[in-house]
Design a protein around this motif. Structure first.
Motif, PDB file in Angstrom:
ATOM      1  N   LEU A  42      -0.358 -26.037   6.644  1.00  0.00           N
ATOM      2  CA  LEU A  42       0.214 -27.350   6.345  1.00  0.00           C
ATOM      3  C   LEU A  42       1.329 -27.704   7.320  1.00  0.00           C
ATOM      4  O   LEU A  42       1.544 -28.879   7.633  1.00  0.00           O
ATOM      5  CB  LEU A  42       0.741 -27.371   4.906  1.00  0.00           C
ATOM      6  CG  LEU A  42       1.341 -28.690   4.410  1.00  0.00           C
ATOM      7  CD1 LEU A  42       0.317 -29.815   4.430  1.00  0.00           C
ATOM      8  CD2 LEU A  42       1.919 -28.526   3.004  1.00  0.00           C
ATOM      9  N   ARG A  45       0.648 -30.003  10.185  1.00  0.00           N
ATOM     10  CA  ARG A  45       0.473 -31.432   9.931  1.00  0.00           C
ATOM     11  C   ARG A  45       1.766 -32.221  10.081  1.00  0.00           C
ATOM     12  O   ARG A  45       1.762 -33.451  10.059  1.00  0.00           O
ATOM     13  CB  ARG A  45      -0.075 -31.659   8.519  1.00  0.00           C
ATOM     14  CG  ARG A  45      -1.501 -31.163   8.297  1.00  0.00           C
ATOM     15  CD  ARG A  45      -2.121 -31.849   7.103  1.00  0.00           C
ATOM     16  NE  ARG A  45      -3.481 -31.409   6.838  1.00  0.00           N
ATOM     17  CZ  ARG A  45      -4.334 -32.083   6.076  1.00  0.00           C
ATOM     18  NH1 ARG A  45      -3.968 -33.231   5.509  1.00  0.00           N
ATOM     19  NH2 ARG A  45      -5.552 -31.614   5.861  1.00  0.00           N
ATOM     20  N   ALA A  78       3.040 -37.200   5.833  1.00  0.00           N
ATOM     21  CA  ALA A  78       2.636 -38.456   5.196  1.00  0.00           C
ATOM     22  C   ALA A  78       3.741 -39.496   5.335  1.00  0.00           C
ATOM     23  O   ALA A  78       4.049 -40.252   4.406  1.00  0.00           O
ATOM     24  CB  ALA A  78       2.290 -38.231   3.734  1.00  0.00           C
ATOM     25  N   VAL A 181      -7.365 -37.483  -3.832  1.00  0.00           N
ATOM     26  CA  VAL A 181      -8.021 -36.840  -2.683  1.00  0.00           C
ATOM     27  C   VAL A 181      -9.218 -35.989  -3.117  1.00  0.00           C
ATOM     28  O   VAL A 181      -9.754 -35.217  -2.325  1.00  0.00           O
ATOM     29  CB  VAL A 181      -7.010 -35.988  -1.874  1.00  0.00           C
ATOM     30  CG1 VAL A 181      -5.963 -36.882  -1.232  1.00  0.00           C
ATOM     31  CG2 VAL A 181      -6.357 -34.922  -2.744  1.00  0.00           C
ATOM     32  N   VAL A 183      -9.566 -33.385  -5.166  1.00  0.00           N
ATOM     33  CA  VAL A 183      -9.358 -31.935  -5.142  1.00  0.00           C
ATOM     34  C   VAL A 183      -9.292 -31.427  -6.577  1.00  0.00           C
ATOM     35  O   VAL A 183      -8.404 -31.833  -7.339  1.00  0.00           O
ATOM     36  CB  VAL A 183      -8.058 -31.577  -4.394  1.00  0.00           C
ATOM     37  CG1 VAL A 183      -7.717 -30.098  -4.584  1.00  0.00           C
ATOM     38  CG2 VAL A 183      -8.189 -31.887  -2.910  1.00  0.00           C
ATOM     39  N   GLY A 265      -7.755 -26.697   3.695  1.00  0.00           N
ATOM     40  CA  GLY A 265      -7.958 -28.143   3.808  1.00  0.00           C
ATOM     41  C   GLY A 265      -7.652 -28.876   2.519  1.00  0.00           C
ATOM     42  O   GLY A 265      -6.974 -29.914   2.517  1.00  0.00           O
ATOM     43  N   ARG A 266      -8.137 -28.333   1.401  1.00  0.00           N
ATOM     44  CA  ARG A 266      -7.897 -28.976   0.113  1.00  0.00           C
ATOM     45  C   ARG A 266      -6.413 -28.900  -0.273  1.00  0.00           C
ATOM     46  O   ARG A 266      -5.835 -29.878  -0.770  1.00  0.00           O
ATOM     47  CB  ARG A 266      -8.749 -28.307  -0.972  1.00  0.00           C
ATOM     48  CG  ARG A 266     -10.203 -28.766  -0.958  1.00  0.00           C
ATOM     49  CD  ARG A 266     -11.013 -28.067  -2.016  1.00  0.00           C
ATOM     50  NE  ARG A 266     -11.274 -26.680  -1.648  1.00  0.00           N
ATOM     51  CZ  ARG A 266     -11.286 -25.657  -2.507  1.00  0.00           C
ATOM     52  NH1 ARG A 266     -11.007 -25.853  -3.779  1.00  0.00           N
ATOM     53  NH2 ARG A 266     -11.551 -24.436  -2.087  1.00  0.00           N
ATOM     54  N   GLU A 268      -3.801 -28.640   1.776  1.00  0.00           N
ATOM     55  CA  GLU A 268      -3.017 -29.521   2.643  1.00  0.00           C
ATOM     56  C   GLU A 268      -3.182 -30.982   2.250  1.00  0.00           C
ATOM     57  O   GLU A 268      -2.220 -31.759   2.247  1.00  0.00           O
ATOM     58  CB  GLU A 268      -3.432 -29.296   4.098  1.00  0.00           C
ATOM     59  CG  GLU A 268      -3.063 -27.911   4.617  1.00  0.00           C
ATOM     60  CD  GLU A 268      -3.759 -27.548   5.910  1.00  0.00           C
ATOM     61  OE1 GLU A 268      -4.284 -28.470   6.584  1.00  0.00           O
ATOM     62  OE2 GLU A 268      -3.782 -26.353   6.260  1.00  0.00           O
ATOM     63  N   GLY A 269      -4.409 -31.379   1.907  1.00  0.00           N
ATOM     64  CA  GLY A 269      -4.638 -32.752   1.467  1.00  0.00           C
ATOM     65  C   GLY A 269      -3.905 -33.061   0.179  1.00  0.00           C
ATOM     66  O   GLY A 269      -3.334 -34.147   0.009  1.00  0.00           O
ATOM     67  N   SER A 272      -0.029 -33.248   0.875  1.00  0.00           N
ATOM     68  CA  SER A 272       0.255 -34.474   1.633  1.00  0.00           C
ATOM     69  C   SER A 272       0.204 -35.692   0.726  1.00  0.00           C
ATOM     70  O   SER A 272       1.092 -36.574   0.788  1.00  0.00           O
ATOM     71  CB  SER A 272      -0.746 -34.632   2.784  1.00  0.00           C
ATOM     72  OG  SER A 272      -0.641 -33.576   3.714  1.00  0.00           O
ATOM     73  N   ALA A 273      -0.810 -35.763  -0.137  1.00  0.00           N
ATOM     74  CA  ALA A 273      -0.928 -36.893  -1.052  1.00  0.00           C
ATOM     75  C   ALA A 273       0.205 -36.910  -2.066  1.00  0.00           C
ATOM     76  O   ALA A 273       0.681 -37.976  -2.471  1.00  0.00           O
ATOM     77  CB  ALA A 273      -2.282 -36.838  -1.757  1.00  0.00           C
ATOM     78  N   GLN A 276       3.441 -38.107  -0.284  1.00  0.00           N
ATOM     79  CA  GLN A 276       3.344 -39.546  -0.038  1.00  0.00           C
ATOM     80  C   GLN A 276       3.774 -40.343  -1.261  1.00  0.00           C
ATOM     81  O   GLN A 276       4.257 -41.469  -1.135  1.00  0.00           O
ATOM     82  CB  GLN A 276       1.898 -39.901   0.328  1.00  0.00           C
ATOM     83  CG  GLN A 276       1.694 -41.302   0.866  1.00  0.00           C
ATOM     84  CD  GLN A 276       0.267 -41.508   1.322  1.00  0.00           C
ATOM     85  OE1 GLN A 276      -0.682 -40.983   0.729  1.00  0.00           O
ATOM     86  NE2 GLN A 276       0.101 -42.238   2.410  1.00  0.00           N
TER      87      GLN A 276
END
Length: 278
Positions: A42, A45, A78, A181, A183, A265-266, A268-269, A272-273, A276
């Motif tokens: 992460l 990013r 984000a 996202v 997840v 990936g999941r 980090e998404g 990030s969400a 945000q």
């Protein structure tokens, strides 16, 4: 082992150094985030990132655990300013609970109102599979250590309420982020043990009967500290394996690292969400 100051004064000194290193780009963070074993991706990013080795931060020892980069990173995620810790200090490395929780003091001194913890954990709940993500709703402190033992630091609460150690509003926000996202996100109770050995099958059966859903070797001292100094906390476990006795597989740190990478990936998404939405 040499005693390292871990109080408010030491945290203020560390925070001043970090701000000086970042310079004119400094922004007050919306959150301080710690990345557990295998979850350090992460940090890549972050935009406009300034990376500071732990060994350069006053009061921080060198990290010794594989999979922990040992860096404090300031940047934006984000489009929101954050501070990340790529790695943490564990009591099984020989540190006391106060030092394990000291980075949380530093994040607070930097102005972060929210503490976001992540960790690698063994799945005690029998339906968990490697790669699942679990939002921590509550914890059990079977480390039998507490970072608040000793004289009360200025500004600390002597007897912090632990009715909701993981902020209900932040947990709702994390669930909202997970939905946004796509997840899958479970929720459950995390049990903290000192380690460094993995649990025996008998210990796992005990934890299951006590009501634990996942087990690991971190996070609990950090969240206790966050509550004592007035930070709101939220945490996510990456289930890296079924706990001992729940499968025929032997446990290893390499397996933990691989599971962390598989869910990166999941994870980090999701974070990030979440950021945000802060």
């Amino acid at each position: 082992m040499k005693t390292i100051p871990v109080g408010v004064t030491a945290a203020t000194t560390a925070a001043a150094y970090i701000r000086e290193r970042v310079g004119a780009a400094w922004q007050t963070p919306v959150a301080g985030i710690v990345l557990g074993s295998g979850l350090g991706g992460l940090a890549d990013r972050l935009e406009d990132a300034v990376r500071i080795p732990f060994s350069h931060v006053p009061g921080f020892p060198q990290v010794t655990v594989a999979g922990h980069a040992g860096q404090l990173i300031v940047g934006t995620l984000a489009s929101r300013p954050v501070v990340m810790l790529a790695g943490r200090f564990h009591m099984y490395e020989g540190h006391d609970a106060g030092l394990a929780a000291f980075p949380v003091r530093v994040l607070h001194a930097l102005g972060a109102p929210v503490y976001v913890a992540s960790n690698a954990a063994g799945g005690v709940r029998r339906t968990f599979e490697a790669g699942d993500l679990m939002l921590i709703a509550d914890h059990m402190n079977l480390m039998f250590r507490n970072p608040l033992i000793g004289p009360t630091e200025q500004g600390d609460e002597r007897f912090p309420d632990m009715s909701d150690p993981y902020d209900p509003q932040l947990r709702a926000l994390m669930r909202e982020a997970a939905q946004a996202v796509n997840v899958p996100l479970h929720e459950g109770v995390y049990c903290g043990l000192v380690g460094p050995t993995y649990e025996t099958p008998a210990e796992v059966r005990m934890l299951e009967k006590l009501g634990a859903d996942a087990v690991g070797m971190s996070t609990v001292p950090e969240v206790i500290m966050a509550r004592a100094i007035g930070m709101r906390a939220v945490a996510v476990s990456c289930i890296t394996n079924k706990a001992a006795g729940l499968s025929h597989e032997k446990l290893s740190h390499a397996e933990v690292m691989e599971a962390g990478r598989s869910v990166a990936g999941r994870f980090e998404g999701l974070i990030s969400a979440f950021v945000q939405r802060l």
